[in-house]
Design an enzyme around this catalytic site. Structure first.
Site, PDB file in Angstrom:
ATOM      1  N   LEU A  44       0.870  -1.182   0.000  1.00 39.71           N
ATOM      2  CA  LEU A  44       0.000   0.000   0.000  1.00 39.71           C
ATOM      3  C   LEU A  44       0.904   1.227   0.000  1.00 39.71           C
ATOM      4  O   LEU A  44       1.873   1.293   0.769  1.00 39.71           O
ATOM      5  CB  LEU A  44      -0.895   0.031   1.244  1.00 39.71           C
ATOM      6  CG  LEU A  44      -2.152  -0.834   1.234  1.00 39.71           C
ATOM      7  CD1 LEU A  44      -2.829  -0.800   2.605  1.00 39.71           C
ATOM      8  CD2 LEU A  44      -3.140  -0.370   0.158  1.00 39.71           C
ATOM      9  N   ASP A  45       0.594   2.192  -0.858  1.00 39.96           N
ATOM     10  CA  ASP A  45       1.375   3.431  -0.888  1.00 39.96           C
ATOM     11  C   ASP A  45       1.281   4.150   0.448  1.00 39.96           C
ATOM     12  O   ASP A  45       0.300   3.973   1.184  1.00 39.96           O
ATOM     13  CB  ASP A  45       0.865   4.342  -2.005  1.00 39.96           C
ATOM     14  CG  ASP A  45       1.149   3.774  -3.384  1.00 39.96           C
ATOM     15  OD1 ASP A  45       2.201   3.129  -3.542  1.00 39.96           O
ATOM     16  OD2 ASP A  45       0.327   3.978  -4.293  1.00 39.96           O
ATOM     17  N   PRO A  46       2.262   4.998   0.773  1.00 33.69           N
ATOM     18  CA  PRO A  46       2.221   5.707   2.058  1.00 33.69           C
ATOM     19  C   PRO A  46       0.931   6.485   2.305  1.00 33.69           C
ATOM     20  O   PRO A  46       0.430   6.509   3.435  1.00 33.69           O
ATOM     21  CB  PRO A  46       3.435   6.641   1.974  1.00 33.69           C
ATOM     22  CG  PRO A  46       4.398   5.897   1.104  1.00 33.69           C
ATOM     23  CD  PRO A  46       3.538   5.231   0.059  1.00 33.69           C
TER      24      PRO A  46
END
Length: 273
Positions: A44-46
């Site tokens: 998951l992206d930040p």
């Protein structure tokens, strides 16, 4: 005793998936006094939040099977804006042009990963190249959008529910609408695993976590063969109805994940006893 299984972790915004893995590894060591092998099944992206499957111990051997599960997301698209990265972390430009259609196509389609994605080209992740000013195009790949539903639309924001195959970039689906970027992204499900069941303190046992795979119970003799990495033959030759992959178990213990090959079940992954 070293734990093995899956933690359903609710990732907050502002940290990476790697940060979560490091945090879980540290907490497990503090709790048990032992080192644990820890990984995850889908970045998951930040800026994104939601469900992250954290794999502990021998569950890391089954990473690809967890990775292959379909994903469900809740996304908020900001309309009339563009982002260099497709998310709020990029350079934002207001255009005021609201896309004429907010319908995301469903079915199989080709998608080219974003220049700021984690896809590797020539052995290096695209976002690292992009940060150096090298905007390299990755080859398009086949994805599948199973469901795309509008949950709400007000002014310059639209809330969407998207169920898609592994490897789909929701940022790209939103950007394909026109002048829009993904302002919020929450992963609400991975296959049968739900965000509402997330509990960072519980390690779901491996046998329970792999229950989404069909099962074949072995007798003691075949169980010994599988434990040694040997194939077994409980299938009829050419049985096309046998699903793949499949769990091989004995006395409720998962021994391996196997694939039917020429009438035998050949272990792809063997779990230590």
């Amino acid at each position: 005793m070293t734990q093995s299984g899956v933690i359903l972790y609710a990732k907050p915004a502002g940290i990476t998936s790697h940060d979560v893995v490091a945090r879980v590894r540290r907490q497990l060591r503090e709790r048990t006094g032992e080192k644990h092998k820890v990984g995850h099944a889908g970045t998951l992206d930040p800026f994104a939040t939601g469900l992250l499957l954290v794999l502990v111990g021998s569950a890391t051997r089954a990473q690809r099977f967890f990775m292959a599960l379909p994903k469900t997301y809740r996304a908020v698209a900001r309309l009339g804006w563009r982002s260099t990265t497709g998310d709020p972390e990029g350079e934002l430009v207001e255009t005021g042009k609201i896309p004429a259609s907010l319908e995301i196509p469903v079915g199989e389609q080709m998608q080219r990963p974003h220049a700021f994605s984690a896809v590797k080209v020539d052995g290096e992740r695209l976002y690292k190249k992009a940060r150096r000013g090298e905007l390299v195009e990755a080859p398009p790949r086949k994805i599948h959008v199973y469901r795309a539903q509008m949950l709400g639309h007000e002014a310059e924001r639209a809330e969407l529910l998207i169920e898609c195959s592994s490897g789909t970039y929701v940022r790209q689906l939103v950007a394909a609408l026109g002048d829009a970027y993904c302002e919020e992204l929450e992963r609400t499900a991975i296959g049968p695993f739900e965000l509402t069941d997330a509990d960072p303190e519980r390690v779901v046992p491996l046998a329970e976590a792999l229950a989404f795979l069909p099962n074949c119970e072995l007798d003691e003799a075949d169980a010994r063969r599988v434990a040694n990495g040997e194939g077994v033959s409980p299938l009829q030759e050419g049985d096309a109805s046998v699903p793949r992959p499949i769990r091989l178990t004995h006395n409720s213990q998962v021994l391996a994940i196997a694939e039917p090959r020429e009438g035998r079940m050949k272990p792809l992954v063997v779990f230590p006893g």
